[in-house]
Design a protein around this motif. Structure first.
Motif, PDB file in Angstrom:
ATOM      1  N   LYS A 127       0.829  -1.206   0.000  1.00  0.00           N
ATOM      2  CA  LYS A 127       0.000   0.000   0.000  1.00  0.00           C
ATOM      3  C   LYS A 127       0.864   1.256   0.000  1.00  0.00           C
ATOM      4  N   GLY A 128       1.906   1.257   0.842  1.00  0.00           N
ATOM      5  CA  GLY A 128       2.802   2.411   0.919  1.00  0.00           C
ATOM      6  C   GLY A 128       3.551   2.651  -0.375  1.00  0.00           C
ATOM      7  N   ALA A 129       3.990   1.576  -1.030  1.00  0.00           N
ATOM      8  CA  ALA A 129       4.715   1.710  -2.297  1.00  0.00           C
ATOM      9  C   ALA A 129       3.798   2.277  -3.382  1.00  0.00           C
ATOM     10  N   ALA A 130       2.566   1.818  -3.425  1.00  0.00           N
ATOM     11  CA  ALA A 130       1.620   2.331  -4.418  1.00  0.00           C
ATOM     12  C   ALA A 130       1.361   3.818  -4.187  1.00  0.00           C
ATOM     13  N   GLU A 131       1.183   4.194  -2.933  1.00  0.00           N
ATOM     14  CA  GLU A 131       0.961   5.612  -2.607  1.00  0.00           C
ATOM     15  C   GLU A 131       2.186   6.455  -2.956  1.00  0.00           C
ATOM     16  N   TYR A 132       3.379   5.941  -2.610  1.00  0.00           N
ATOM     17  CA  TYR A 132       4.621   6.658  -2.901  1.00  0.00           C
ATOM     18  C   TYR A 132       4.761   6.878  -4.406  1.00  0.00           C
ATOM     19  N   GLU A 133       4.522   5.841  -5.194  1.00  0.00           N
ATOM     20  CA  GLU A 133       4.707   5.953  -6.636  1.00  0.00           C
ATOM     21  C   GLU A 133       3.706   6.919  -7.268  1.00  0.00           C
ATOM     22  N   LYS A 134       2.497   7.022  -6.699  1.00  0.00           N
ATOM     23  CA  LYS A 134       1.535   8.004  -7.204  1.00  0.00           C
ATOM     24  C   LYS A 134       2.025   9.425  -6.942  1.00  0.00           C
TER      25      LYS A 134
END
Length: 148
Positions: A108-115
């Motif tokens: 979840k954190g990686a997806a948010e970071y990449e956005k």
């Protein structure tokens, strides 16, 4: 000479008195050992207090800055530490559950970071029309890379 019994429920690792220089020694971990929280584990270099053997008595007491990237680093470190532990303690359900929780938080954190900031690795799919890995600023451009 008989080996000494594990002291303090796995909280303190000890080297044998006659350990030769440059020979590695890792204390065997008991089932369900105490754990640091992920951020402290990353700073200390281990998730497990029983394996925390400070070099020359020096203890790293620094704190990481709280950023999206440092949170992901701490979660990634904890996932790897738990995976190594589970290699030899496959029936530890508590460790397995924590491993899965950290994996979910990391995804979840990686997806948010990449956005918000772009790809974390060159293998992550980019959102734009061109190759986005290492899009300016470059990593060594410190002032431009500070996260707000």
């Amino acid at each position: 000479m008989e080996p000494k019994q594990v002291e303090n429920n796995g909280m303190n690792g000890r080297l044998p008195a006659m350990a030769p220089l440059a020979n590695p020694y890792v204390p065997f971990q008991l089932e369900n050992p105490p754990k640091y929280e992920a951020r402290k584990g990353l700073v200390r270099g281990t998730l497990y207090p029983g394996l925390d053997l400070p070099f020359m008595g020096m203890i790293n007491q620094h704190e990481l800055p709280v950023t999206h990237k440092s949170e992901l680093q701490a979660l990634g470190f904890a996932i790897q530490e738990l995976a190594l532990y589970l290699d030899t303690h496959r029936d530890d359900r508590e460790a397995l559950e924590l491993y899965r929780q950290y994996q979910n938080l990391y995804q979840k954190g990686a997806a948010e970071y990449e956005k918000m900031h772009g790809p974390l690795t060159h293998g992550a799919p980019g959102q734009g029309e061109c190759y986005e890995w290492l899009n300016d600023p470059w990593p060594w451009e410190y002032a431009a890379n500070k996260e707000a």
